[in-house]
Write an enzyme that holds these catalytic residues in place. Structure first.
Site, PDB file in Angstrom:
ATOM      1  CG  HIS A 109      -7.964 -18.557 -21.510  1.00 16.77           C
ATOM      2  ND1 HIS A 109      -8.396 -17.401 -22.113  1.00 16.77           N
ATOM      3  CD2 HIS A 109      -8.259 -18.431 -20.189  1.00 16.77           C
ATOM      4  CE1 HIS A 109      -8.938 -16.604 -21.195  1.00 16.77           C
ATOM      5  NE2 HIS A 109      -8.872 -17.205 -20.024  1.00 16.77           N
ATOM      6  CG  HIS A 178      -5.791 -14.787 -17.615  1.00 20.15           C
ATOM      7  ND1 HIS A 178      -6.288 -14.360 -16.394  1.00 20.15           N
ATOM      8  CD2 HIS A 178      -6.808 -15.465 -18.213  1.00 20.15           C
ATOM      9  CE1 HIS A 178      -7.530 -14.769 -16.263  1.00 20.15           C
ATOM     10  NE2 HIS A 178      -7.882 -15.443 -17.352  1.00 20.15           N
ATOM     11  CD  GLU A 309      -8.659 -12.174 -18.878  1.00 18.73           C
ATOM     12  OE1 GLU A 309      -8.504 -13.110 -19.679  1.00 18.73           O
ATOM     13  OE2 GLU A 309      -9.529 -12.177 -17.980  1.00 18.73           O
TER      14      GLU A 309
END
Length: 344
Positions: A109, A178, A309
């Site tokens: 991420h 997220h 996601e």
């Protein structure tokens, strides 16, 4: 008709440069969303049940302090590259790039300080809010000055999230939100009574560090076949699964398409996910452990939320047969995801 309101939410700690964090409240007849200028975080999302009662269906915190401490990316936009890059390493034009390792041997991420941990510049729109930031060349090890715009708009029952970006050097990019959902209401114990379906004929098997092996496997005859709705708790039991944290491979194309649907029979709430992205990571909050105090002092145990996601496939920068994850100078990255809330 959507109303948009902006208000102060808090100040960044001095060591983070101070700076005012604002909250933007988007409200229609059927949905109310609160979005922060820190991390483009969806802090609240209230939607009606079949009796017309509103509940907040996303996990998060009541104060900015919760979001500035370590947490599992609640509600945030993650990038420059969502999901995992194996060993935090990739080659571009003969040069090797090394990213920060923040997930075992991998980069996750965006690295140590990704897009979820920075202040964005907001602009109020008639029915939403647009956030902008410049990610400088070399930030978190990524090449190129990257201009990024994230736009949230609310229209009736539909929240759309549009991601746009331009770069000065070729760079991998994959952006997603997220948010952790529980259609029974945040703070509810688990999501076992939710029924889920995902429009995907294949998924990506992963190694023990959650990196795709490279195989694109058919879902047919496996626990990953979610093309027909399954009740989550029973399905996990039936297939002896500890939960999902996998990329489902969507039908390729630039057009909007319905890719996932979740139904919560007790409240009647439904959520549809539509997107232009090539993949969707289905995650069942396997790493939640009840240690975080969330909104209204709620605790969030394992499997108390799910994430859907929409994104490019994990580690695509190292897998040439995966969908292209590179953005070149002169091109525009442009993807949209739509969340549609209803009752049944």
């Amino acid at each position: 008709m959507t109303t948009v309101r902006r208000e102060a939410f808090g100040r960044m700690p001095p060591e983070e440069g101070g700076g005012e964090v604002e909250k933007f409240v988007l409200q229609s007849d059927s949905v109310r969303v609160e979005i922060l200028s820190f991390g483009c975080i969806i802090a609240t999302l209230e939607t009606k049940d079949r009796d017309g009662q509103f509940s907040d269906v996303v996990l998060g915190f009541d104060t900015l302090e919760g979001y500035t401490r370590k947490h599992p990316f609640f509600g945030a936009v993650v990038g420059r590259v969502a999901n995992r890059i194996a060993k935090g390493r990739f080659n571009l034009d003969g040069k090797e790039y090394q990213l920060f390792l923040n997930n075992g041997p991998n980069s996750l991420h965006g690295g140590a300080k990704g897009f979820d941990k920075v202040l964005w510049s907001p602009q109020v729109l008639p029915n939403g809010v647009r956030f902008f930031r410049l990610s400088p060349d070399g930030e978190e090890g990524y090449p190129g000055d990257l201009k990024v715009w994230v736009t949230y708009t609310l229209s009736g029952r539909e929240l759309s999230i549009n991601y746009q970006a331009q770069t000065s050097k070729t760079t991998p990019i994959s952006l997603t939100n997220h948010a952790y959902f529980n259609l029974a209401g945040q703070g509810s114990r688990d999501v076992y009574d939710h029924e889920i379906s995902i429009e995907a004929d294949s998924y990506l098997p992963v190694d023990d560090t959650k990196i795709p092996t490279g195989e694109v496997a058919a879902v047919q005859g496996t626990g990953f076949d979610l093309r027909q709705p399954v009740e989550l708790g029973k399905h996990l039991q039936k297939f002896h699964l500890d939960g999902f944290d996998h990329n489902f491979c969507l039908h390729q194309g630039q057009d909007r398409r319905l890719v996932a649907r979740v139904f919560h029979p007790p409240t009647g709430r439904t959520m549809e996910v539509h997107t232009t992205q090539p993949g969707i990571q289905f995650y069942t909050g396997n790493n939640l452990d009840g240690s975080l105090r969330g909104k209204g002092a709620a605790t969030y145990p394992k499997h108390s939320a799910f994430c859907l996601e929409t994104q490019n496939w994990p580690d695509a920068v190292n897998k040439p047969h995966f969908p292209n994850v590179l953005l070149h100078p002169g091109e525009e990255y442009n993807h949209t995801t739509w969340l549609v809330f209803n009752t049944a």
